[in-house]
Design an enzyme around this catalytic site. Structure first.
Site, PDB file in Angstrom:
ATOM      1  CG  ASP A   1      -1.903  -1.141   1.226  1.00  0.00           C
ATOM      2  OD1 ASP A   1      -2.207  -1.659   0.144  1.00  0.00           O
ATOM      3  OD2 ASP A   1      -2.360  -1.523   2.317  1.00  0.00           O
ATOM      4  CE  LYS A   2       0.231   8.591  -1.110  1.00  0.00           C
ATOM      5  NZ  LYS A   2      -0.799   9.649  -1.271  1.00  0.00           N
TER       6      LYS A   2
END
Length: 325
Positions: free
Chosen positions: A139-140
């Site tokens: 995830d970011k």
């Protein structure tokens, strides 16, 4: 950019009766069955000097194979000179330590400035590898280890390992609430029925199987430091599974809900919790079999400074206030 390839070989006698695409995938394991099927349909495959264009056609065994095909440019994103923290690299793979606030692959709202854009700049030939060699994502705002394939054969073998659950990925996380023991969450994950940016534990028919193992590494007054290992790799898997247990990750913007104030905490700890800015999750260990040499390899990524600082503050808070039960 197009790369021309020529593959030669022979169908073995033991493959009598197999589908053509299956037999060729076994003869040339560096290339996926779906890619080989595309080549067959595009009339790029010859058996005993004759073009065969039906993937379902049965082989007799002993046929001479000739494949003349092209590997088309797989990626349309533009290269960008963005630094990467590379902790291992050879001719076939590289392992990077991803910082927070760094998107892996272009998508809605993130058309560039991604790891993929950086890979295209630093490794121009990776344009010919599916998804620029990215075989799994973080995830970011999750930090830590990712493996990237630099060649098509390496990408094919890594994807096979990932699908067979032969790549070991361990994470460290700080969860809300004091957990007494480790365990396993074996619950399917699918798209949330109302909130399309969220994932959720669902019925098996609506989601995909997902399994997360976790153990308690350290207990604090109202939080727990966890070590987790994935058996599968669903979107937001750790975050969803921990929230399902009632122990969402600290500062998770999607799954935490309204955080409860930590009674009696120091101003420094309250400020740190309030301004942490991302889910407290880090991909700390990666182990796999090298896709070309077969050597078992393992890497560790140090815990990032923000999680180290929060852990130290929680430890001091627990030493001062004792445990909440």
């Amino acid at each position: 950019m197009t790369q021309n390839i020529e593959l030669k070989g022979n169908i073995s006698e033991s493959q009598l009766g197999q589908r053509l695409d299956q037999a060729l995938a076994e003869c040339f394991p560096d290339y996926s069955r779906s890619r080989i099927k595309e080549w067959i349909l595009a009339q790029k495959v010859q058996l005993n000097g004759k073009i065969v264009a039906k993937p379902r056609e049965k082989v007799m065994g002993g046929e001479a194979i000739l494949i003349k095909a092209e590997l088309e440019e797989e990626v349309s994103s533009r290269p960008q000179d963005i630094p990467l923290d590379v902790i291992y690299e050879d001719e076939d793979i590289l392992v990077i330590n991803k910082p927070t606030d760094f998107v892996v692959h272009p998508g809605a709202g993130n058309h560039d400035g991604t790891i993929l854009n950086a890979l295209l700049h630093h490794y121009p030939e990776i344009v010919n590898v599916p998804r620029a060699g990215i075989v799994h994502r973080l995830d970011k705002d999750t930090t830590g280890l990712m493996v990237v394939a630099k060649t098509v054969p390496a990408q094919t073998h890594l994807v096979t390992q990932l699908q067979a659950r032969e790549i070991t990925r361990e994470y460290e996380a700080i969860a809300c609430g004091s957990m007494t023991a480790g365990g396993t969450v074996d619950e399917p994950i699918g798209r949330h029925p109302q909130r399309r940016t969220h994932m959720a534990v669902t019925e098996l028919g609506l989601g995909k199987p997902a399994m997360t193992h976790y153990r308690v590494k350290e207990k604090f007054r109202s939080h727990t430091l966890l070590r987790l290992r994935l058996e599968s790799g669903r979107t937001h898997q750790i975050r969803v599974h921990m929230a399902h247990l009632g122990h969402p990750l600290v500062a998770d913007p999607l799954y935490l809900g309204r955080p409860r104030p930590l009674r009696g905490a120091s101003e420094e700890l309250r400020d740190t919790m309030r301004n942490f800015g991302r889910q407290a999750l880090h991909a700390a260990m990666l182990q796999l079999e090298h896709p070309i040499t077969g050597q078992v390899m393992q890497w560790q990524a140090p815990i990032p400074e923000d999680m180290q600082r929060l852990t130290a503050l929680l430890r001091a808070d627990t030493a001062e206030k004792g445990m909440d039960y």
